[in-house]
Design a protein around this motif. Structure first.
Motif, PDB file in Angstrom:
ATOM      1  N   VAL A  15     -11.328  35.464  20.807  1.00 38.87           N
ATOM      2  CA  VAL A  15     -10.953  35.584  19.403  1.00 38.87           C
ATOM      3  C   VAL A  15     -12.006  34.843  18.596  1.00 38.87           C
ATOM      4  CG1 VAL A  15      -9.160  35.219  17.682  1.00 38.87           C
ATOM      5  CG2 VAL A  15      -8.521  35.542  20.079  1.00 38.87           C
ATOM      6  N   GLY A  16     -12.826  35.597  17.869  1.00 39.93           N
ATOM      7  CA  GLY A  16     -13.915  34.994  17.108  1.00 39.93           C
ATOM      8  C   GLY A  16     -13.691  35.064  15.607  1.00 39.93           C
ATOM      9  N   ASN A  17     -14.508  34.325  14.890  1.00 43.58           N
ATOM     10  CA  ASN A  17     -14.468  34.233  13.433  1.00 43.58           C
ATOM     11  C   ASN A  17     -13.139  33.645  12.959  1.00 43.58           C
ATOM     12  OD1 ASN A  17     -15.858  34.467  10.991  1.00 43.58           O
ATOM     13  ND2 ASN A  17     -14.793  36.352  10.475  1.00 43.58           N
ATOM     14  N   LEU A  18     -12.638  32.677  13.718  1.00 48.57           N
ATOM     15  CA  LEU A  18     -11.385  32.005  13.367  1.00 48.57           C
ATOM     16  C   LEU A  18     -11.593  31.013  12.238  1.00 48.57           C
ATOM     17  CD1 LEU A  18      -9.691  30.888  16.714  1.00 48.57           C
ATOM     18  CD2 LEU A  18      -8.803  32.484  15.036  1.00 48.57           C
ATOM     19  N   SER A  19     -10.569  30.842  11.443  1.00 51.73           N
ATOM     20  CA  SER A  19     -10.565  29.779  10.447  1.00 51.73           C
ATOM     21  C   SER A  19     -10.587  28.449  11.198  1.00 51.73           C
ATOM     22  CB  SER A  19      -9.289  29.866   9.606  1.00 51.73           C
ATOM     23  OG  SER A  19      -9.108  28.689   8.861  1.00 51.73           O
ATOM     24  N   PHE A  20     -11.307  27.483  10.675  1.00 51.26           N
ATOM     25  CA  PHE A  20     -11.353  26.166  11.306  1.00 51.26           C
ATOM     26  C   PHE A  20     -10.009  25.451  11.173  1.00 51.26           C
ATOM     27  CE2 PHE A  20     -15.871  26.980  10.379  1.00 51.26           C
ATOM     28  CZ  PHE A  20     -16.349  26.911  11.673  1.00 51.26           C
ATOM     29  N   LYS A  21      -9.126  25.982  10.346  1.00 49.42           N
ATOM     30  CA  LYS A  21      -7.786  25.409  10.167  1.00 49.42           C
ATOM     31  C   LYS A  21      -6.793  25.937  11.199  1.00 49.42           C
ATOM     32  CE  LYS A  21      -8.434  24.808   5.232  1.00 49.42           C
ATOM     33  NZ  LYS A  21      -7.976  25.181   3.893  1.00 49.42           N
ATOM     34  N   ALA A  22      -7.151  26.990  11.932  1.00 48.95           N
ATOM     35  CA  ALA A  22      -6.241  27.591  12.907  1.00 48.95           C
ATOM     36  C   ALA A  22      -5.960  26.608  14.041  1.00 48.95           C
ATOM     37  CB  ALA A  22      -6.834  28.879  13.460  1.00 48.95           C
ATOM     38  N   SER A  23      -4.699  26.484  14.385  1.00 47.70           N
ATOM     39  CA  SER A  23      -4.302  25.592  15.481  1.00 47.70           C
ATOM     40  C   SER A  23      -3.899  26.425  16.694  1.00 47.70           C
ATOM     41  CB  SER A  23      -3.118  24.723  15.050  1.00 47.70           C
ATOM     42  OG  SER A  23      -1.949  25.509  14.911  1.00 47.70           O
ATOM     43  N   GLU A  24      -3.725  25.741  17.808  1.00 44.05           N
ATOM     44  CA  GLU A  24      -3.271  26.408  19.017  1.00 44.05           C
ATOM     45  C   GLU A  24      -1.887  27.025  18.777  1.00 44.05           C
ATOM     46  OE1 GLU A  24      -2.195  24.989  23.468  1.00 44.05           O
ATOM     47  OE2 GLU A  24      -4.127  24.283  22.686  1.00 44.05           O
ATOM     48  N   GLU A  25      -1.045  26.325  18.045  1.00 43.33           N
ATOM     49  CA  GLU A  25       0.295  26.835  17.746  1.00 43.33           C
ATOM     50  C   GLU A  25       0.227  28.085  16.863  1.00 43.33           C
ATOM     51  OE1 GLU A  25       4.210  27.425  18.131  1.00 43.33           O
ATOM     52  OE2 GLU A  25       2.980  26.052  19.291  1.00 43.33           O
ATOM     53  N   ASP A  26      -0.693  28.100  15.887  1.00 41.80           N
ATOM     54  CA  ASP A  26      -0.873  29.286  15.044  1.00 41.80           C
ATOM     55  C   ASP A  26      -1.220  30.494  15.909  1.00 41.80           C
ATOM     56  OD1 ASP A  26      -0.494  27.876  12.612  1.00 41.80           O
ATOM     57  OD2 ASP A  26      -2.626  27.367  12.496  1.00 41.80           O
ATOM     58  N   LEU A  27      -2.154  30.300  16.827  1.00 41.26           N
ATOM     59  CA  LEU A  27      -2.570  31.391  17.717  1.00 41.26           C
ATOM     60  C   LEU A  27      -1.421  31.828  18.620  1.00 41.26           C
ATOM     61  CD1 LEU A  27      -6.091  30.053  18.609  1.00 41.26           C
ATOM     62  CD2 LEU A  27      -5.619  32.238  17.502  1.00 41.26           C
ATOM     63  N   LYS A  73       0.116  33.054  28.203  1.00 41.67           N
ATOM     64  CA  LYS A  73      -0.090  32.275  29.420  1.00 41.67           C
ATOM     65  C   LYS A  73      -0.919  31.017  29.131  1.00 41.67           C
ATOM     66  CE  LYS A  73      -1.762  33.155  34.123  1.00 41.67           C
ATOM     67  NZ  LYS A  73      -2.351  34.209  34.966  1.00 41.67           N
ATOM     68  N   GLN A  74      -1.964  31.180  28.314  1.00 42.87           N
ATOM     69  CA  GLN A  74      -2.869  30.062  28.061  1.00 42.87           C
ATOM     70  C   GLN A  74      -3.672  30.290  26.784  1.00 42.87           C
ATOM     71  OE1 GLN A  74      -5.232  28.149  31.354  1.00 42.87           O
ATOM     72  NE2 GLN A  74      -6.836  29.378  30.433  1.00 42.87           N
ATOM     73  N   ILE A  75      -3.979  29.207  26.073  1.00 43.35           N
ATOM     74  CA  ILE A  75      -4.850  29.259  24.897  1.00 43.35           C
ATOM     75  C   ILE A  75      -5.854  28.125  25.017  1.00 43.35           C
ATOM     76  CG2 ILE A  75      -4.994  28.954  22.393  1.00 43.35           C
ATOM     77  CD1 ILE A  75      -2.223  30.195  22.183  1.00 43.35           C
ATOM     78  N   LYS A  76      -7.110  28.444  24.787  1.00 41.61           N
ATOM     79  CA  LYS A  76      -8.169  27.425  24.747  1.00 41.61           C
ATOM     80  C   LYS A  76      -8.827  27.517  23.377  1.00 41.61           C
ATOM     81  CE  LYS A  76      -9.161  27.465  29.655  1.00 41.61           C
ATOM     82  NZ  LYS A  76     -10.140  27.741  30.698  1.00 41.61           N
ATOM     83  N   LEU A  77      -8.847  26.409  22.665  1.00 44.20           N
ATOM     84  CA  LEU A  77      -9.429  26.329  21.336  1.00 44.20           C
ATOM     85  C   LEU A  77     -10.512  25.260  21.386  1.00 44.20           C
ATOM     86  CD1 LEU A  77      -9.080  27.479  18.460  1.00 44.20           C
ATOM     87  CD2 LEU A  77      -7.417  25.674  18.031  1.00 44.20           C
ATOM     88  N   THR A  88      -7.490  40.799   9.107  1.00 48.63           N
ATOM     89  CA  THR A  88      -7.711  39.595   8.312  1.00 48.63           C
ATOM     90  C   THR A  88      -6.577  38.623   8.583  1.00 48.63           C
ATOM     91  OG1 THR A  88      -8.829  40.875   6.601  1.00 48.63           O
ATOM     92  CG2 THR A  88      -8.033  38.698   5.977  1.00 48.63           C
ATOM     93  N   TRP A  89      -6.942  37.399   8.974  1.00 42.41           N
ATOM     94  CA  TRP A  89      -5.961  36.352   9.275  1.00 42.41           C
ATOM     95  C   TRP A  89      -6.510  35.025   8.790  1.00 42.41           C
ATOM     96  CZ3 TRP A  89      -5.574  32.623  13.594  1.00 42.41           C
ATOM     97  CH2 TRP A  89      -4.316  32.032  13.679  1.00 42.41           C
ATOM     98  N   MET A  90      -5.740  34.314   8.014  1.00 42.99           N
ATOM     99  CA  MET A  90      -6.140  33.032   7.437  1.00 42.99           C
ATOM    100  C   MET A  90      -7.450  33.165   6.652  1.00 42.99           C
ATOM    101  SD  MET A  90      -5.025  30.336  10.432  1.00 42.99           S
ATOM    102  CE  MET A  90      -4.716  28.913   9.396  1.00 42.99           C
ATOM    103  N   GLY A  91      -7.592  34.317   5.976  1.00 40.94           N
ATOM    104  CA  GLY A  91      -8.761  34.538   5.128  1.00 40.94           C
ATOM    105  C   GLY A  91     -10.021  34.961   5.857  1.00 40.94           C
ATOM    106  N   ARG A  92      -9.935  35.241   7.148  1.00 37.97           N
ATOM    107  CA  ARG A  92     -11.113  35.631   7.943  1.00 37.97           C
ATOM    108  C   ARG A  92     -10.850  36.956   8.645  1.00 37.97           C
ATOM    109  NH1 ARG A  92     -14.289  30.768   8.933  1.00 37.97           N
ATOM    110  NH2 ARG A  92     -15.827  32.260   9.673  1.00 37.97           N
ATOM    111  N   ASP A  93     -11.896  37.771   8.812  1.00 36.42           N
ATOM    112  CA  ASP A  93     -11.797  39.014   9.575  1.00 36.42           C
ATOM    113  C   ASP A  93     -12.055  38.687  11.040  1.00 36.42           C
ATOM    114  OD1 ASP A  93     -11.326  40.439   7.256  1.00 36.42           O
ATOM    115  OD2 ASP A  93     -13.416  41.026   6.996  1.00 36.42           O
ATOM    116  N   LEU A  94     -11.022  38.797  11.845  1.00 43.24           N
ATOM    117  CA  LEU A  94     -11.110  38.415  13.251  1.00 43.24           C
ATOM    118  C   LEU A  94     -11.957  39.377  14.071  1.00 43.24           C
ATOM    119  CD1 LEU A  94      -7.389  37.522  14.021  1.00 43.24           C
ATOM    120  CD2 LEU A  94      -9.239  35.961  13.433  1.00 43.24           C
TER     121      LEU A  94
END
Length: 97
Positions: free
Chosen positions: A5-17, A28-32, A66-72
Motif C-alpha cells: 500500500v503506497g502513497n499513504l498519508s503520514f497520519k495513517a496508523s496501523e489501526e486505520d489500515l 493477518k498482519q500489517i507492517k507500517l 482516495t483515502w486520507m487525502g491521498r490516491d493510494l
C-alpha cells in the motif's frame, strides 16, 4: 501474498489500515515501516489478509482510491531482491578516482 500500500498519508496508523482492510477479510498482519533515524512513517505499508481472494479484491477496489487525502497505490508486494538497497550506486569494478 502480501499487499503493498503506497502513497499513504503520514497520519495513517496501523489501526486505520486494519479498519479499511477488515472490510475485505480477516487481517493477518500489517507492517507500517518507520524511518530508523527520524522515527517518522515512510508513507507505505504491507498488509496480509487470511485469504488470497480477499487480498485480490482489496487490490482491485483500493488501487487508485482516495483515502486520507491521498490516491493510494495498492498492488501485490514483490519479494525483496537480494542485495537491493543501501548502495551508493557506484560500480564496485570501476577504479577509484
Amino acid at each position: 501474498m502480501t499487499i503493498f500500500v503506497g502513497n499513504l498519508s503520514f497520519k495513517a496508523s496501523e489501526e486505520d489500515l486494519r479498519l479499511v482492510f477488515a472490510e475485505y477479510g480477516a487481517v493477518k498482519q500489517i507492517k507500517l515501516p518507520v524511518d530508523r533515524e527520524t522515527g517518522r512513517k515512510r508513507g507505505f505499508a504491507f498488509v496480509e489478509l487470511e485469504d488470497e481472494a480477499d487480498e485480490q479484491k482489496a487490490i482491485d477496489e483500493l488501487d487508485g482510491a482516495t483515502w486520507m487525502g491521498r490516491d493510494l497505490r495498492v498492488n501485490k508486494a514483490l519479494p525483496r531482491q537480494a542485495g537491493a538497497g543501501g548502495g551508493g550506486g557506484r560500480d564496485s569494478r570501476s577504479p577509484r578516482m
